[in-house]
Design an enzyme around this catalytic site. Sequence first.
Site: not given
Length: 1175
Positions: A785, A650, A838
Amino acid sequence: MAPLWGLARALRAERPDLKVEVLDLALSEVSAGAACVVCVSTESTIAIPRRPVTCGGREPCKVELPALLPLLRQDPELAVREGRRLAPRLADATAAMPETLSFSQSQGCHLLSGGTGALGLVFGAWLAEKGARHLALMSRSGRVTDESLLGLFEKVQKLADVHVLKGDIAKKEDVKTVMQQANKLGKLKGLWHAAGILDDHLMADLQQEHLQNVLLPKMDGTLHLHNHAKEMKLELSHFVLFSSVAAMLGTAGQGNYCAANAFLDAFAAYRRQHDLPAVSVQWGPWAEVGMAARAGTSESVVLRIALQEGLQAMDNILGAQATSHLGAYVGVARIKWRSFLAQMPRLPSFLENFQQYAPKDAKKGGLVAKGAAPSRDLVRIGIENVLKEVLGPLAAIRSGDDSLEDFSSPLMDMGLDSLAAVEFRNRVQASFEGVRLSSTVMFDYPTVADLTDFILSQFAPDDDADGAVLGGDLSAAREPLSMLGLAGRYPGMSAQTLRFEEFWSFLLSGQDPICEIPIERFDVDELFEEDRGVPGKVYVREGGFIPGVEEFDAAFFGIAEPEARSMDTHQRLQTETAYESFYNSGFTKETLANVECGVFMGCCTLTGITVDYEDIGPFTNIGSGLSGMSGRISHALGLRGPCFTIDTACSSTLVAMDCAVQASRLGRQELACVAGTNLQLRTDMWVGFCKMTGLAGDGRCKTFDQSADGFGRSEGSGSVILRLKAAANAKGESGLTLTRGSCVNQDGRSATITAPSGPAQQRALQNSLRDSELSALEVSLVECHGTGTALGDPIEVGAQEKIYGKEPRRPRGVIMGRDDRADQDQLILAAAKSVIAHLEGAAGVAGITKLVKMLEHKMVPPNLHLKKLNPNIDLSNFACCIPDKVMDWAVTGSRCAGVSSFGFSGTNSHVNLQEAPTEELQATLQQLGERPVMSWSRSDLSYKDWAKQLWWGISWQPLPASTATVNEAGEWLVLGGGSLVKDAAEKVLPKATVLGMECLASTEKVDELLAKPYAGLIFAEALKAEDPTLQGPTLASLLRLVQGLALKSSTKLLLLTSGAQSAVGGAVGRGLLGAGVWGFARSVRLEVPHVQLKIVDLPADQSLAELLPTDSSFAPFCLLQELCPAWASDEDVAAQQAEIAYINGERCAPRLRTTPVPAGSKRLEILGCSGSRCI
Ligand SMILES: NC(=O)c1ccc[n+]([C@@H]2O[C@H](COP(=O)([O-])OP(=O)(O)OC[C@H]3O[C@@H](n4cnc5c(N)ncnc54)[C@H](OP(=O)(O)O)[C@@H]3O)[C@@H](O)[C@H]2O)c1
């Protein structure tokens, strides 16, 4: 209100960092320690209105609360009685007790609630031994469920007349019945309330059901016993309540249990005030049997009570009570006071009588005082000692002996459960005055060594307390970069326009783009399973998706179609978005050729084209490799700088950005393209994340919210173009923003490989600031994040607080000084994931993109799904805000911000951007506005990928022959079919009305016909099929009939065809018409579901005379045989037999199945296709 005292004590045990203060102003006769105000605060002042407080509608109690507040700070538990302030103090009551109780109750009956449990039986035996003759043992199950207690049960049975009575103590009627039954055994003399259960949860996780489970049997049970005793006018000698030491001292993870038992204590006092016998015994954990022994409670602080000791204590208590020596409630527990008090930062006034056990000296007691910088060994040994005590017997089990010396493994692997972890944190915190440990400490500092370093850093931080700052004095190499342009596709943008501006307006709109996984990705129905334990399945149905991923303008890049078809979808999409970003920066294919431009790409979801071996071609490997992703762009555009694709999960695109920044500064390139693409094509990754339980059930990132349950998966593709600022200036290029600096690092040995690490995040933030030559307080926003996980969010906010919450000032040898961020300069915590979920490998570029837009518009879109802050996020010392609506981004200086990405393999990255000067930004936007919007001529290349799933076929599954007999006595209407059908129907359906098709000639006639309530209808015209052309009246009549039926309530309709499914023999005409009826029937079933429809296809190779009965006996394919079972009441059976065809002499039902693509089949070529889309 008394349970609030218990709850407050539990909260104090769980969260020593909070100030939990309880003030009892209830002046009623009921109150004996009841609380009416509980103040929980981390501040030293509590806002309570300056006015007299009314208590439950009674007289104003005329207490000025503000005057009491300073006193609460000294004594966090206070009661006010007739103007006097009373504070509770624990006192040793042992001396007041007589040696033994003379107890003899040969008459009467004793009822023990929870009587088939451990203490119920222990005290049952004890009562019997003391002479009690009749015992009634009450429990919900009405039996002894714990086999280890059967021996004790037998013993009680031998000693007394024992009756086990079934009933729930929380239910009024049950209690009444059981008490009446018990009273018949012998006059009820004693009520012993030992029913109860545990349902432990930390306060943050405590739900209403957990409260009810524990409170109802204790509280309602007590009230029912008391009320019925009153109604029955019982003269009780004993009313004994089994409370717990938890109510006295508070226990972490037992808020509900502390509350329930606090009620018992208060109620005992209430009864005593009314001259009724009562005592509530606050038991410590019992050894050998009972709930504590079963739970294996740690004996590090509270030892267990041996059976004999406990019985002796009860002897003493009842004896003392008889002589009025004792209060209404009393504690019986074996507490290691020294260990207990060592957990506390200071001796609570409640325990001032135990002063002698409090640690006096830092070294001796293991307590390190504020200001004194301890040695590393002292800290380490202090932590290890706490760990040994908390682990207690577990430590011995692990090490095989009583001494545990190896503390190198992660704390989580040592067997600390969540409750023990709270105790561990509290006790370590108490050992080092001034040190604050968060609830995520075991994740942030997973080993004793890490925790030691952290604690030391709080005493004597060096210049870079939160991690080594790398790079020395590299100010010359810290030149910022101009961002010349960008492009992307994100959820919420439309397929048609692909206008990048739509992303921004969508973010501002506050809409939620998350939707069900489209069939073009995969069939979620096939993969979905609610039960999370089922292997190979997913429990999520939704995510974020972008349109048009199957399309590509191969010709623009000079790529031949066969090669384009071999390119992974990521590669095709990324090639386009990368070019768009160049285009938006003012470049063209021609001006880019042979430029020293680097391509830095992030991707972690590459599909890899799964083709059959025989389909592997010369472009397959380059089309499906990570190297091909970045290489394709450089190749297609002729770029000659560094070029690679990065997979750090990620964090991939921010790591790519860091590489681009550093490569530019090192002079390896003159221009950089930073890009990332994430598509959700691989089902194996969905399954894998579900098995990690990493995904949110609803597919959404509920960032920072208490409901955060994992992340949602999403798609997107983005790209930005960077050039060193000085070089851009020299070329007369203007930029949208400045990239000030960045950092990449690793968690190292975190709690698990996928667990985030707060300290590593702090280092990343700190080093990025250093690389950007920015101070923490210059940064006014972080695009977080923010994945929306219960643990990840608090860790991230904790790290931000450490770095962005303050400007470190570091005098050595004392707890770190700091200049806190001022309230008016709150850090804005933005999170794109809360909207678009995400994007994993492309999450960084999505965050950068959102930030560029925020800097351009000086506005912040709202974070979605934030209703109640995750209780583990502590914002009490952090001047920050989380936008829940569009907000202006106001600052005094220039806007600077950070973007964070943390990969699940432990690689973290953080990048800092700064707004471009206003004139420069305006110039850039103006140039962009003057350029025509990039337009593509895309082709749909999805054919090859998806076609294999699109082959369907029907197989005919044989069914057992119908064995039904005719029992249909209702009146049926038979329509059409000619004279043969008429003759047959008259014979076998004597009450049937048989009519020709003329009765369906018009809507009016149909309405007239259907006015009569027939049991069912048979439409047989397709059987006759004299008109095979489909232009005759058959289908039109059927349509009219169905339209009429649509207006009625439920009806049965049987359609008869011949040869529709087996057009063999000479009856093609009939079959054709019948096929039309079958197609029509399938849409009727969907559109008019209340018509119970059955369709039967009879063989075409037999004449109607053979098919229809000529007498009342059944022919082999008698329509009545189909009629009878068709209307079976069992809906499943009816559905299975809703379509029947007689094929090759067998009675069959159609079943849909997928058909594999036949090997070697050729792809259909569509000729003459031009324009943007071939379908
Ligand atoms: N054991 C200890 O160390 C300890 C320490 C402090 C305080 N206490 C207190 O002492 C009491 C007894 O503890 P224990 O260790 O004997 O527990 P136990 O072995 O679990 O027995 C509890 C009994 O209560 C019954 N019960 C639970 N809910 C009930 C309800 N709604 N109505 C009727 N019966 C119910 C259970 O039977 P069913 O499930 O069949 O209903 C079981 O027989 C509890 O109140 C506990 O809080 C115990």
